[in-house]
Structure formats: structure tokens, C-alpha cells
Write a protein that holds these residues in place. Structure first.
Motif, PDB file in Angstrom:
ATOM      1  N   GLU A 140       4.388  -0.385  -4.399  1.00  0.00           N
ATOM      2  CA  GLU A 140       3.401  -0.205  -3.338  1.00  0.00           C
ATOM      3  C   GLU A 140       4.041   0.246  -2.019  1.00  0.00           C
ATOM      4  O   GLU A 140       3.336   0.537  -1.068  1.00  0.00           O
ATOM      5  N   ARG A 141       5.368   0.274  -1.967  1.00  0.00           N
ATOM      6  CA  ARG A 141       6.030   0.742  -0.743  1.00  0.00           C
ATOM      7  C   ARG A 141       6.385   2.224  -0.841  1.00  0.00           C
ATOM      8  O   ARG A 141       7.136   2.745  -0.027  1.00  0.00           O
ATOM      9  N   THR A 142       5.811   2.900  -1.791  1.00  0.00           N
ATOM     10  CA  THR A 142       6.076   4.331  -1.956  1.00  0.00           C
ATOM     11  C   THR A 142       5.464   5.130  -0.808  1.00  0.00           C
ATOM     12  O   THR A 142       4.369   4.823  -0.332  1.00  0.00           O
ATOM     13  N   ARG A 143       6.190   6.123  -0.365  1.00  0.00           N
ATOM     14  CA  ARG A 143       5.644   7.113   0.560  1.00  0.00           C
ATOM     15  C   ARG A 143       5.770   8.472  -0.102  1.00  0.00           C
ATOM     16  O   ARG A 143       6.844   8.854  -0.555  1.00  0.00           O
TER      17      ARG A 143
ATOM     18  N   MET B 296       0.846  -1.205   0.000  1.00  0.00           N
ATOM     19  CA  MET B 296       0.000   0.000   0.000  1.00  0.00           C
ATOM     20  C   MET B 296       0.880   1.253   0.000  1.00  0.00           C
ATOM     21  O   MET B 296       1.858   1.335   0.740  1.00  0.00           O
ATOM     22  N   VAL B 297       0.501   2.230  -0.811  1.00  0.00           N
ATOM     23  CA  VAL B 297       1.230   3.496  -0.838  1.00  0.00           C
ATOM     24  C   VAL B 297       0.804   4.311   0.390  1.00  0.00           C
ATOM     25  O   VAL B 297      -0.351   4.297   0.809  1.00  0.00           O
ATOM     26  N   LEU B 298       1.758   4.978   0.993  1.00  0.00           N
ATOM     27  CA  LEU B 298       1.499   5.786   2.179  1.00  0.00           C
ATOM     28  C   LEU B 298       1.565   7.253   1.790  1.00  0.00           C
ATOM     29  O   LEU B 298       2.616   7.760   1.409  1.00  0.00           O
ATOM     30  N   LEU B 299       0.438   7.932   1.858  1.00  0.00           N
ATOM     31  CA  LEU B 299       0.377   9.351   1.538  1.00  0.00           C
ATOM     32  C   LEU B 299       0.485  10.169   2.819  1.00  0.00           C
ATOM     33  O   LEU B 299      -0.269   9.944   3.770  1.00  0.00           O
ATOM     34  N   HIS B 300       1.422  11.078   2.820  1.00  0.00           N
ATOM     35  CA  HIS B 300       1.591  11.999   3.940  1.00  0.00           C
ATOM     36  C   HIS B 300       0.963  13.321   3.519  1.00  0.00           C
ATOM     37  O   HIS B 300       1.573  14.118   2.806  1.00  0.00           O
ATOM     38  N   LEU B 301      -0.278  13.518   3.943  1.00  0.00           N
ATOM     39  CA  LEU B 301      -0.962  14.773   3.643  1.00  0.00           C
ATOM     40  C   LEU B 301      -0.447  15.837   4.596  1.00  0.00           C
ATOM     41  O   LEU B 301      -0.615  15.745   5.804  1.00  0.00           O
ATOM     42  N   LYS B 302       0.191  16.847   4.036  1.00  0.00           N
ATOM     43  CA  LYS B 302       0.810  17.887   4.851  1.00  0.00           C
ATOM     44  C   LYS B 302       0.411  19.248   4.295  1.00  0.00           C
ATOM     45  O   LYS B 302       1.122  19.855   3.508  1.00  0.00           O
ATOM     46  N   ASN B 303      -0.748  19.716   4.739  1.00  0.00           N
ATOM     47  CA  ASN B 303      -1.193  21.034   4.297  1.00  0.00           C
ATOM     48  C   ASN B 303      -0.511  22.146   5.074  1.00  0.00           C
ATOM     49  O   ASN B 303      -0.442  23.280   4.621  1.00  0.00           O
ATOM     50  N   SER B 304      -0.016  21.822   6.278  1.00  0.00           N
ATOM     51  CA  SER B 304       0.785  22.748   7.082  1.00  0.00           C
ATOM     52  C   SER B 304       1.463  21.933   8.167  1.00  0.00           C
ATOM     53  O   SER B 304       1.187  20.734   8.316  1.00  0.00           O
TER      54      SER B 304
END
Length: 231
Positions: free
Chosen positions: A200-203, A1-9
Motif C-alpha cells: 500500500e506504500r506504492t507510488r 494507500m497507493v499514491l498515483l501520480h497522474l502525469k499526462n504532461s
């Protein structure tokens, strides 16, 4: 699974797990829903603590500090005057209020940005469960229910009016928001793999924007062969 780091601030970030083969459109929808639920919990925490201390909200046209009221003030067993004049002061049993405060604190802990450092992805189901627990605690504290104008009730029913508040404009529309990665807007008809590869190991560090908001500051991407890298 790809891991998305949502960083709006720096203060507004979370981890979200999905497949690299997911469509951008579906990812935006799911990510925006999680993002909005986190902010709903923040609002519930602020207003829920006031509810626990000072009871249900007064009707908007009857708000005012009780000690200056020209009319008789109804005072229940656990009355505690609201210094802002927004709530009736008729709080629930303090022992029951502790349950509500506990659920509010638990929800904030689940939604906390600290989970990024702990490498714990956030899910919609977790946040919805927290809100359900808060709803249950409110019902225990106030079995007769809250008035329709009480912000906590509105928040639990997902119909709060945020215009003119500090929260106005914070939530994102899952249908129209845009996802950005490495300085590029991801097109909704594409899959994540077309931008991030098939590993799938993408971050990846990404940002969500309102439609037409323009490109945010660019963030890097990293890949790991066997486990997610430290964040």
C-alpha cells in the motif's frame, strides 16, 4: 494507500490516493472525474475573471464592441466596456467582484500541479467545494442570475459546449478512458494490485488516455517502506 501520480504532461499532473485493492474500473472513473474537475476550474478562472470585469455575456447573436453599436447601449453603475464585445460591460460592484476573483484564485491554487511537489493528493471533494464557492460568489455578484448562454453559468451547471474552443477534446470520459502504467494498459476488470503489487506504500506514475489513443510514453514506479518517496 497507493499514491498515483497522474502525469499526462509536465503541465498537466496531479496526485491521487486510493487503495491498491481498488478495481481499475473504479480508479479510472474517480481519476478521470478529478482530472476533469481540474480543467473545469481552469475554464472557470479564465471566464470568471472576465465576468468579474465586464459582467454577464451578451446573447451570441448580439455580440459586438459597444462603441461601434448602432443601438443604445445599456450602461449600469459599474459599466466597463468589454474590448472583445462578448460581455455587456455591466459588471457588479467592484468590492463584490473581489470576492469572486478570490474564490477563482483559491480554486486554481487547490488544483495546481504544485501540489505534486508538495506531496498533496487531490480529491474530488476538494475540487467540488471550490466550484461551490465560486458558484456562491457568482450569486453574490449577480443575484438575478446569469443568462443561459453565459459560459460561466454553463460551466457551473456542467453543460458547457467545448467544441470549437481551445478546451475541446481535453476532458476524459470516466466510463471509457484507459489507465496506463509501466507501458501497459490496465484492464478494467482487474485490481491495481495485479499490476502494482500489494504494497500500500506504492507510488506509481500513470497516464489516462482516451479509448483507442494507444500507449503513452512509459513511466517508472517506486515503492517506500514507511512513507511516500519524494516526487
Amino acid at each position: 494507500m497507493v499514491l498515483l501520480h497522474l502525469k499526462n504532461s509536465e503541465d498537466d499532473q496531479l496526485l491521487f490516493e486510493t487503495s491498491v485493492h481498488s478495481s481499475v474500473k473504479d480508479t479510472v472513473k474517480e481519476l478521470a472525474e478529478v482530472y476533469n474537475l481540474r480543467h473545469r476550474i481552469t475554464r472557470l478562472k479564465l471566464e470568471g475573471e472576465e465576468l468579474a470585469k465586464y459582467g454577464p455575456a451578451k446573447q451570441p447573436d448580439k455580440q459586438g464592441i459597444d462603441q461601434y453599436s448602432e443601438q443604445a447601449v445599456e450602461k449600469g453603475q459599474f459599466y466597463c466596456m468589454d474590448p472583445t464585445g462578448r460581455r455587456t460591460g455591466n459588471a457588479c460592484d467592484p468590492e463584490l467582484a473581489k470576492k469572486l476573483v478570490h474564490e477563482l484564485e483559491q480554486a486554481v491554487a487547490v488544483a495546481s500541479k504544485a501540489r505534486v511537489a508538495q506531496k498533496q493528493p487531490l480529491t474530488k471533494a476538494e475540487l467540488e467545494a471550490c466550484i461551490d464557492n465560486i458558484r456562491g460568489a457568482v450569486m453574490i455578484c449577480y443575484p438575478a442570475g446569469l443568462p443561459e448562454w453565459d459560459f460561466v453559468r454553463q460551466c457551473l451547471e456542467m453543460r458547457e459546449d467545448l467544441s470549437g474552443t481551445n478546451f475541446g477534446g481535453v476532458d476524459l470520459d470516466p466510463a471509457t478512458s484507459t489507465l496506463w502504467f509501466a507501458g501497459k494498459q490496465l484492464m478494467p476488470d482487474k485490481s491495481l494490485s495485479e499490476y502494482m503489487g500489494r504494497n500500500e506504500r506504492t507510488r506509481a506514475t500513470v497516464k489516462l488516455q482516451k479509448k483507442g489513443a494507444g500507449p503513452p510514453a512509459r513511466e517508472p514506479v517506486s515503492r517506500c517502506s514507511s512513507s511516500y518517496c519524494g516526487i
